[in-house]
Write a protein that holds these residues in place. Structure first.
Motif, PDB file in Angstrom:
ATOM      1  N   ASP A 110       0.849  -1.190   0.000  1.00 52.52           N
ATOM      2  CA  ASP A 110       0.000   0.000   0.000  1.00 52.52           C
ATOM      3  C   ASP A 110       0.885   1.240   0.000  1.00 52.52           C
ATOM      4  OD1 ASP A 110      -2.279   1.664   0.225  1.00 52.52           O
ATOM      5  OD2 ASP A 110      -2.092   1.701   2.410  1.00 52.52           O
ATOM      6  N   ASN A 111       0.922   1.919  -1.145  1.00 53.72           N
ATOM      7  CA  ASN A 111       1.709   3.150  -1.260  1.00 53.72           C
ATOM      8  C   ASN A 111       3.177   2.933  -0.869  1.00 53.72           C
ATOM      9  OD1 ASN A 111       1.907   5.909  -1.952  1.00 53.72           O
ATOM     10  ND2 ASN A 111       1.740   6.519   0.204  1.00 53.72           N
ATOM     11  N   GLY A 112       3.710   1.788  -1.283  1.00 54.84           N
ATOM     12  CA  GLY A 112       5.116   1.503  -1.013  1.00 54.84           C
ATOM     13  C   GLY A 112       5.390   0.847   0.320  1.00 54.84           C
ATOM     14  N   GLN A 113       4.361   0.726   1.150  1.00 55.89           N
ATOM     15  CA  GLN A 113       4.537   0.107   2.462  1.00 55.89           C
ATOM     16  C   GLN A 113       3.745  -1.185   2.540  1.00 55.89           C
ATOM     17  OE1 GLN A 113       6.807   1.781   4.486  1.00 55.89           O
ATOM     18  NE2 GLN A 113       6.933   2.954   2.603  1.00 55.89           N
ATOM     19  N   VAL A 114       3.998  -1.958   3.573  1.00 54.48           N
ATOM     20  CA  VAL A 114       3.311  -3.233   3.776  1.00 54.48           C
ATOM     21  C   VAL A 114       2.082  -3.011   4.644  1.00 54.48           C
ATOM     22  CG1 VAL A 114       3.476  -5.437   4.986  1.00 54.48           C
ATOM     23  CG2 VAL A 114       5.315  -4.718   3.470  1.00 54.48           C
ATOM     24  N   LEU A 115       0.943  -3.462   4.158  1.00 48.89           N
ATOM     25  CA  LEU A 115      -0.289  -3.433   4.946  1.00 48.89           C
ATOM     26  C   LEU A 115      -0.626  -4.875   5.321  1.00 48.89           C
ATOM     27  CD1 LEU A 115      -2.833  -2.083   6.123  1.00 48.89           C
ATOM     28  CD2 LEU A 115      -3.901  -2.367   3.863  1.00 48.89           C
ATOM     29  N   TYR A 116      -0.602  -5.169   6.617  1.00 47.89           N
ATOM     30  CA  TYR A 116      -0.948  -6.506   7.089  1.00 47.89           C
ATOM     31  C   TYR A 116      -2.478  -6.628   7.100  1.00 47.89           C
ATOM     32  CZ  TYR A 116       3.910  -6.902   8.511  1.00 47.89           C
ATOM     33  OH  TYR A 116       5.283  -6.955   8.505  1.00 47.89           O
ATOM     34  N   VAL A 117      -3.017  -7.537   6.293  1.00 45.65           N
ATOM     35  CA  VAL A 117      -4.468  -7.665   6.177  1.00 45.65           C
ATOM     36  C   VAL A 117      -5.014  -8.856   6.960  1.00 45.65           C
ATOM     37  CG1 VAL A 117      -4.610  -6.435   3.984  1.00 45.65           C
ATOM     38  CG2 VAL A 117      -4.271  -8.913   3.971  1.00 45.65           C
ATOM     39  N   ASP A 118      -4.151  -9.759   7.393  1.00 44.81           N
ATOM     40  CA  ASP A 118      -4.599 -10.838   8.270  1.00 44.81           C
ATOM     41  C   ASP A 118      -3.398 -11.432   8.991  1.00 44.81           C
ATOM     42  OD1 ASP A 118      -6.385 -12.463   9.577  1.00 44.81           O
ATOM     43  OD2 ASP A 118      -7.252 -13.323   7.763  1.00 44.81           O
ATOM     44  N   LYS A 119      -3.687 -12.040  10.139  1.00 44.57           N
ATOM     45  CA  LYS A 119      -2.651 -12.667  10.950  1.00 44.57           C
ATOM     46  C   LYS A 119      -3.277 -13.827  11.696  1.00 44.57           C
ATOM     47  CE  LYS A 119       0.548 -11.697  14.786  1.00 44.57           C
ATOM     48  NZ  LYS A 119       1.101 -10.641  15.657  1.00 44.57           N
ATOM     49  N   ARG A 120      -2.718 -15.004  11.529  1.00 44.05           N
ATOM     50  CA  ARG A 120      -3.215 -16.193  12.226  1.00 44.05           C
ATOM     51  C   ARG A 120      -2.135 -16.662  13.182  1.00 44.05           C
ATOM     52  NH1 ARG A 120      -7.669 -14.917  11.780  1.00 44.05           N
ATOM     53  NH2 ARG A 120      -8.568 -16.989  12.116  1.00 44.05           N
ATOM     54  N   LYS A 121      -2.456 -16.667  14.446  1.00 43.57           N
ATOM     55  CA  LYS A 121      -1.456 -16.957  15.471  1.00 43.57           C
ATOM     56  C   LYS A 121      -1.279 -18.454  15.699  1.00 43.57           C
ATOM     57  CE  LYS A 121      -1.927 -12.657  18.075  1.00 43.57           C
ATOM     58  NZ  LYS A 121      -2.212 -12.059  19.396  1.00 43.57           N
ATOM     59  N   ALA A 122      -0.068 -18.802  16.055  1.00 43.31           N
ATOM     60  CA  ALA A 122       0.233 -20.182  16.421  1.00 43.31           C
ATOM     61  C   ALA A 122      -0.268 -20.443  17.836  1.00 43.31           C
ATOM     62  CB  ALA A 122       1.734 -20.423  16.337  1.00 43.31           C
ATOM     63  N   ALA A 123      -0.138 -21.686  18.257  1.00 39.63           N
ATOM     64  CA  ALA A 123      -0.594 -22.048  19.602  1.00 39.63           C
ATOM     65  C   ALA A 123       0.162 -21.282  20.676  1.00 39.63           C
ATOM     66  CB  ALA A 123      -0.425 -23.554  19.809  1.00 39.63           C
ATOM     67  N   SER A 124       1.447 -21.001  20.429  1.00 38.80           N
ATOM     68  CA  SER A 124       2.261 -20.235  21.383  1.00 38.80           C
ATOM     69  C   SER A 124       2.764 -18.973  20.696  1.00 38.80           C
ATOM     70  CB  SER A 124       3.444 -21.084  21.874  1.00 38.80           C
ATOM     71  OG  SER A 124       2.987 -22.262  22.486  1.00 38.80           O
ATOM     72  N   PRO A 125       1.897 -17.967  20.529  1.00 39.60           N
ATOM     73  CA  PRO A 125       2.285 -16.783  19.776  1.00 39.60           C
ATOM     74  C   PRO A 125       3.375 -15.979  20.462  1.00 39.60           C
ATOM     75  CG  PRO A 125       0.210 -16.418  20.915  1.00 39.60           C
ATOM     76  CD  PRO A 125       0.555 -17.872  21.087  1.00 39.60           C
ATOM     77  N   ILE A 126       4.125 -15.251  19.666  1.00 41.83           N
ATOM     78  CA  ILE A 126       5.166 -14.377  20.195  1.00 41.83           C
ATOM     79  C   ILE A 126       4.780 -12.934  19.909  1.00 41.83           C
ATOM     80  CG2 ILE A 126       7.062 -16.013  20.052  1.00 41.83           C
ATOM     81  CD1 ILE A 126       7.719 -14.931  17.301  1.00 41.83           C
TER      82      ILE A 126
END
Length: 259
Positions: A110-126
């Motif tokens: 997005d306009n040269g930058q990264v737009l995170y549109v989804d995130k799926r966490k593991a069982a032990s997220p960091i």
């Protein structure tokens, strides 16, 4: 949000005010906005009143503060459904996160930058910077580099010009020459790596999501920490990552080019 307000008249000025309120990440008073605004006091007040009437901002009489309005939530949800890969990709990245046991990110440029549109966490997220809806740099993230590597030259030059090349960690690529060299390797190899380039202790392997014409639609990454894995360990995720990216690419064809 994109900073594209120059020469856009009243709409551009209003979006600039929205950006300022959003950047505060908390309710903000008029005098705070005025101190940072390029608009005269009367103009700023008029823009704020218009945004409040339209539901883009809300105003607390008790606290005398402005905050983002609920109408933006409706618009954001509509944008998520219409303009992002997330609804199409979700079942695939859910499966990938379960298969690898690590955090999976889906991102678009997005306009040269990264737009995170989804995130799926593991069982032990960091804990890490990226969350759905956040914007990050393109040049020092796995997903950003994976997308940039498959841009055509005119687009790539424009995107590189928008990079800050801020030195986040000792591993950050801080020149366009070094970035271009790595992007050539990524295009040849098919995947990119984040070797603690944006955040200390955070590493990932990422793959582009390409259209049939090899135009990058977004990117997918498997992310972990150096406390749990090494960069070399990330190679074991390559087959699942590439298979998932290909499935999302196939599913996205109808989204990009409806019949």
């Amino acid at each position: 949000m994109n900073k594209q307000t120059g020469g856009d008249g009243t709409v551009g000025k209003a979006l600039d005010v929205l950006d300022k309120v959003a950047e505060k990440a908390r309710p903000v008073r008029f005098h705070e906005l005025l101190a940072e605004s390029s608009h005269p006091k009367a103009t700023l007040y008029r823009l704020l009143q218009t945004l409040v009437r339209q539901g883009m901002l809300s105003y607390s009489d008790e606290q005398q503060t402005y905050s983002l309005g609920l109408r933006l939530m409706h618009l954001a949800h509509a944008a998520w459904q219409q303009s992002s890969l997330a609804p199409i990709a979700r079942p695939f990245i859910d499966h990938l996160a379960q298969a690898v046991g690590e955090t999976v990110h889906l991102a678009q440029l997005d306009n040269g930058q990264v737009l995170y549109v989804d995130k799926r966490k593991a069982a032990s997220p960091i804990e890490m910077f990226s969350q759905a809806g956040k914007i990050g740099p393109g040049y020092c993230t796995g997903v950003g580099k994976a997308i940039m590597a498959f841009l055509d030259e005119p687009q790539l030059s424009q995107v590189i010009q928008k990079q800050s090349f801020y030195h986040y960690t000792p591993n950050t690529l801080t020149t366009s020459e070094r970035l271009r060299s790595e992007l050539m390797s990524i295009r040849s190899d098919g995947v990119s790596f984040d070797r603690e380039e944006h955040e200390p202790g955070i590493i990932c392997i990422a793959a582009p999501i390409l259209s049939l014409s090899e135009r990058p639609l977004g990117a997918l990454s498997v992310t972990t920490s150096t406390q749990r894995k090494s960069v070399e360990d990330l190679e074991r995720f390559r087959p699942d990552l590439l298979e998932t990216a290909a499935k999302i690419s196939a599913a996205a064809e109808d989204w990009q080019f409806p019949g």
